[in-house]
Scaffold this active site. Sequence first.
Site, PDB file in Angstrom:
ATOM      1  N   ASP A 115       0.885  -1.148   0.000  1.00  0.00           N
ATOM      2  CA  ASP A 115       0.000   0.000   0.000  1.00  0.00           C
ATOM      3  C   ASP A 115       0.934   1.211   0.000  1.00  0.00           C
ATOM      4  O   ASP A 115       2.148   1.076   0.209  1.00  0.00           O
ATOM      5  CB  ASP A 115      -0.952  -0.014   1.204  1.00  0.00           C
ATOM      6  CG  ASP A 115      -2.155   0.890   0.945  1.00  0.00           C
ATOM      7  OD1 ASP A 115      -2.045   1.779   0.074  1.00  0.00           O
ATOM      8  OD2 ASP A 115      -3.196   0.721   1.600  1.00  0.00           O
TER       9      ASP A 115
HETATM   10  C1  BGC Z   1      -4.921   3.239  -0.047  1.00  0.00           C
HETATM   11  C2  BGC Z   1      -4.951   2.290  -1.213  1.00  0.00           C
HETATM   12  C3  BGC Z   1      -4.726   3.047  -2.486  1.00  0.00           C
HETATM   13  C4  BGC Z   1      -3.419   3.796  -2.394  1.00  0.00           C
HETATM   14  C5  BGC Z   1      -3.084   4.612  -3.624  1.00  0.00           C
HETATM   15  C6  BGC Z   1      -3.686   4.105  -0.046  1.00  0.00           C
HETATM   16  O1  BGC Z   1      -3.772   5.093   0.918  1.00  0.00           O
HETATM   17  O2  BGC Z   1      -5.024   2.532   1.160  1.00  0.00           O
HETATM   18  O3  BGC Z   1      -6.173   1.605  -1.253  1.00  0.00           O
HETATM   19  O4  BGC Z   1      -4.755   2.176  -3.572  1.00  0.00           O
HETATM   20  O5  BGC Z   1      -3.481   4.692  -1.298  1.00  0.00           O
HETATM   21  O6  BGC Z   1      -3.929   5.707  -3.729  1.00  0.00           O
END
Ligand code: BGC
Length: 739
Positions: free
Chosen positions: A271
């Site tokens: 993530d």
């Molecule tokens: C989220 C993800 C997301 C990523 C990119 C993170 O903060 O938890 O689900 O894909 O950001 O935006």
Amino acid sequence: MNTFIIQRHKVIHSIITLCFLLSYSLTNAQQSSNIHSKNTEVKIDSIISLLTLEEKVSLVHAQSKFSTPGIPRLGIPEIWMSDGPHGVRGEINWDNWGYADWTNDSITAFPALTCLAATFNPSLSNDYGISVGEEARYRKKDILLGPGVNIYRTPLNGRNFEYMGEDPFLASKMVVPYIKGVQQNGVSACVKHYVLNNQEEWRDHINVKVSERALHEIYLPAFKAAIMEGGAWSLMGSYNKHNGQYCSHHDKLINKILKGDWGFDGVVITDWGSAHDTKEAILNGLDIEMGTGTDGLTTNQKNAYDNYYLAYPFLQLLKSGEIDEKYVDDKVRRILRLMYRTTMSSNRPMGRMNNVEHHEVARKVASEGIVLLKNENNFFPIKDDKNLTIAVIGENATRSMTIGGGSSELKAQFEISPLEGLKKIYKNATIIHAMGYASGPSAYAKVLPSTLDAEKLKTEAIATAQKADIVLFVGGLNKNHHQDCEGGDRLKFGLPFGQEDLIDELLKVNKNMGVILVSGNAVEMPWLEQVNGLMQSWYLGSMAGQAIADVVIGNVNPSGKLPFSFPKKLKDNAAHFYGDISYPGDSINQEYKEGILVGYRWHDTKKIKPLFPFGFGLSYSSFDLTDITTDKKSYTPKSQIKVTCTVSNTGTKDGAEVVQVYVGKSKSKVQRAFKELKGFNKVNLNAGEQKTIEVLINTDDLSFYNESTANWQLETGNYYIYVGNASDHITKKIKFTIN
Ligand code: BGC
């Protein structure tokens, strides 16, 4: 030849070989359909042999907010990613979270995944996946960051709307066709957030302790299905820890379970900012690091990306020989494999965007997902009568729900609001509107209160309700911080922004009220007894208003079923029953004390009646389930149970019913939920029509996870099948044995 000439010779030879390999991949139509072929693996190995250590390391971490670099000298492409999961997110700046303000990135917003789950319609999930995958492809994305299959554990989780509910079986059945649909476009789905990211509070560090049994029976199955049945090409690790180790580089979760037991041959992506340690990232199966340090290049480092855990520090360990090159080779191999499946695939379709077919899929999912929860004296559908005045009250009647919510925010080409939809569909009745309450603009990680005069809004709404024959209250939650939004949980179970009080006031002047709840979560409903109708609408995307209006007027007969339980009060939910250490934890640790008894498993087993149970949803028609039988009375392991049921539409409207098959074990040697969903079948029936349907259950799917052997075990003995149209509405119970 002197050494210089030999070197030059080698390089030229390598480049020729690579050009051949790449061009071969682009011309051989069979290639991507046969992606696991030995051929591809041979080609991947040849490419790896041409790469320098620096080049290999460059492939395993970000170069911008949403991309990883290619190797320009060899023509190896970059990888471009986008959020997900309800549509393709607007373009983000190279190196900060601002929107790039492109003019060609407005898309179709599809309904939130809670809505998709509520359809109980896997084939619609495939249509959804195909459509959103086509849009991703058209937008030149190689990876779509979704779908999310974290289990609905508490109604306070700010991100439940992005997931598929509380039941691992339902989530598994719905996620597989979504992934297949996306990937048939040569776009990788990226199933997220692996795993135990079931709340937003302290998500970046909370250490989740959960029994192995609950991990395997409740939290892992949808991921397992996504990988083993859906064939997902990538997966995103979660922010949180499990048993003291960050999940994005977790030995047990990634090395052992994901890449070992499930044989995952794709790419594990962090993530954004979930990597914390170079050695763990190297050794514990992380393949691509994204988002470390949210300010990217704006730090005083020359190039912040070079300082990622899997960048310069990794390179140093490789160069010193402390880490064997096979580790980087494995990551690069997986990344090249993903490229052969996506950006380097030869028969990748072109994609399409904002076409009528996508709008139609969005509309269909939205209208099939809406759940009718209460319908006193047939409050719904509301006829279009010229003597009728309908007061539409509530901020959610006009508020955009594609804006806000965090990373799932969308730049929708259009979004029909409930009010617009209703105004368009009602040609004779008069529609009047008042906002009633205001929540303030949506902002990430902060609450910006409304500057509007709350008393004035309320007075106007009461006056509007007074003038009407019917009040439709369109309220609920929204995509603001501490509502249904990433980065924070809800702070209370009841409706926010003074809505409970407003509903009371409105009821004093007009008792003929129906509520349309727009949310991705259950809410407390002290007002439920007093209202005549209640419809659960989710975040429905571009076609929201049209779908709602279609159901309200009766052009569409509601057939959605709740993908999670609505408890009466927060303490009735299993996670909350055990107090703070269970939810939200003590800021460092958290224990999932309820174990396997999540959602309806808890309500059923502990006999705590929910407000609305899992699997529940009304229709404008009525259905009977009769002649419910199993093909045998006793079964052996590795066999199949065939459940047959005749479904009749006994009403006057065409509609659909979801036959749900649950199984429970009597006298188990381990703790069991009273019953668990093991099969379902959504049946469309014209008024008066009758169909006989089948539901097949593999006996192996009745196994429990035995912690002492660390394996699945099928118990012999007596079981019960429960067939009904909601988890609390069982028409028939049938005993059978496994021996
Ligand atoms: C989220 C993800 C997301 C990523 C990119 C993170 O903060 O938890 O689900 O894909 O950001 O935006």
